[in-house]
Motif scaffolding. Structure first.
Motif, PDB file in Angstrom:
ATOM      1  N   THR A   1      11.304  12.858  10.540  1.00 44.09           N
ATOM      2  CA  THR A   1      10.096  12.534   9.769  1.00 44.09           C
ATOM      3  C   THR A   1       9.980  13.342   8.487  1.00 44.09           C
ATOM      4  O   THR A   1       9.041  13.149   7.733  1.00 44.09           O
ATOM      5  N   ALA A   2      10.905  14.251   8.243  1.00 43.31           N
ATOM      6  CA  ALA A   2      10.832  15.101   7.050  1.00 43.31           C
ATOM      7  C   ALA A   2      11.056  14.285   5.781  1.00 43.31           C
ATOM      8  O   ALA A   2      11.689  13.232   5.804  1.00 43.31           O
ATOM      9  N   ARG A   3      10.513  14.788   4.678  1.00 42.01           N
ATOM     10  CA  ARG A   3      10.721  14.204   3.363  1.00 42.01           C
ATOM     11  C   ARG A   3      11.653  15.148   2.616  1.00 42.01           C
ATOM     12  O   ARG A   3      11.221  16.135   2.017  1.00 42.01           O
TER      13      ARG A   3
ATOM     14  N   THR B   1      13.955  17.041  -0.032  1.00 40.78           N
ATOM     15  CA  THR B   1      13.983  17.176  -1.480  1.00 40.78           C
ATOM     16  C   THR B   1      15.133  16.312  -1.996  1.00 40.78           C
ATOM     17  O   THR B   1      16.239  16.373  -1.467  1.00 40.78           O
ATOM     18  N   THR B   2      14.884  15.513  -2.999  1.00 39.50           N
ATOM     19  CA  THR B   2      15.925  14.622  -3.518  1.00 39.50           C
ATOM     20  C   THR B   2      17.112  15.440  -4.032  1.00 39.50           C
ATOM     21  O   THR B   2      16.954  16.589  -4.462  1.00 39.50           O
TER      22      THR B   2
ATOM     23  N   GLY C   1      12.756  21.198   7.462  1.00 40.18           N
ATOM     24  CA  GLY C   1      13.042  19.754   7.508  1.00 40.18           C
ATOM     25  C   GLY C   1      14.464  19.465   7.932  1.00 40.18           C
ATOM     26  O   GLY C   1      14.885  19.840   9.020  1.00 40.18           O
TER      27      GLY C   1
ATOM     28  N   ASP D   1       8.682  24.097   1.395  1.00 41.40           N
ATOM     29  CA  ASP D   1       8.542  22.670   1.131  1.00 41.40           C
ATOM     30  C   ASP D   1       7.735  22.038   2.272  1.00 41.40           C
ATOM     31  O   ASP D   1       8.263  21.284   3.081  1.00 41.40           O
TER      32      ASP D   1
ATOM     33  N   PRO E   1       4.935  19.605   4.224  1.00 42.67           N
ATOM     34  CA  PRO E   1       4.525  18.204   4.023  1.00 42.67           C
ATOM     35  C   PRO E   1       3.385  18.153   3.002  1.00 42.67           C
ATOM     36  O   PRO E   1       2.431  18.930   3.083  1.00 42.67           O
ATOM     37  N   TYR E   2       3.494  17.258   2.049  1.00 45.93           N
ATOM     38  CA  TYR E   2       2.499  17.180   0.980  1.00 45.93           C
ATOM     39  C   TYR E   2       1.096  16.883   1.510  1.00 45.93           C
ATOM     40  O   TYR E   2       0.112  17.241   0.881  1.00 45.93           O
TER      41      TYR E   2
ATOM     42  N   SER F   1       3.539  18.267  -5.006  1.00 47.09           N
ATOM     43  CA  SER F   1       3.311  17.077  -5.828  1.00 47.09           C
ATOM     44  C   SER F   1       2.602  17.496  -7.113  1.00 47.09           C
ATOM     45  O   SER F   1       2.149  18.635  -7.251  1.00 47.09           O
TER      46      SER F   1
END
Length: 181
Positions: free
Chosen positions: A20-22, A24-25, A53, A118, A120-121, A150
């Protein structure tokens, strides 16, 4: 997930679909690591990856020569993936702590050279995390703290703020704990 540069550079790992992590690009991670390397020497540094993450940041630190990386991730799914990648790389300089990052910040006793967060936003209390890290025992003179966030957040009024970087929709606030001399 791709490790961008260093001894593990260009290695790719398939991230399980149930994570479920987002992450970093790659674009943002490549750019922020270029900035980090121009501020502080990653080689032989002690690094902390809060809210790890997939571990992409942790493995980037290891790939670039960090002497040790502590990855803090409370999710069992993400933790298993981080352990799997570390085993595949054969790297023993990663320490995974499956605990709550906020508790880790509060209870910290030893400082790190580089701290990366980092969260979750959409996490409750997101905006309080930089202040908690800056007020903790995680940092010392010469430490660098990077907070990913963000564009909704502006941490430039906090103590030790050094600079802000944005890569697409990914923002980073950097804090440098300078010498008191």
């Amino acid at each position: 997930m791709r490790i961008i540069r260093g001894k593990y550079g260009r290695r790719r790992f398939s991230v399980p679909t149930n994570i479920t992590a987002r992450p970093t690009t790659d674009f943002a991670r490549e750019n922020i690591f270029n900035v980090i390397e121009n501020i502080i020497d990653i080689e032989d540094s002690r690094c902390l990856d809060l809210f790890a993450g997939t571990g992409a940041v942790s493995f980037e630190f290891l790939s670039r020569g960090a002497s040790s990386v502590t990855a803090v991730e409370k999710s069992a799914i993400q933790g298993r993936f981080i352990e799997k990648v570390a085993r595949e790389l054969g790297d023993t300089n990663l320490r995974l702590l499956r605990t709550d990052a906020l508790r880790f910040i509060k209870d910290a006793t030893a400082p790190y050279d580089i701290v990366f967060a980092d969260p979750p936003y959409d996490m409750d209390g997101f905006g309080d995390i930089p202040g908690a890290v800056l007020g903790s025992n995680l940092l010392k003179e010469g430490s660098l703290f990077i907070m990913e966030h963000s564009k909704a957040y502006d941490f430039s009024t906090l103590p030790h703020f050094y600079q802000h970087r944005a890569y697409g929709s990914v923002n980073f606030s950097l804090f440098l704990i300078e010498s008191q001399e």
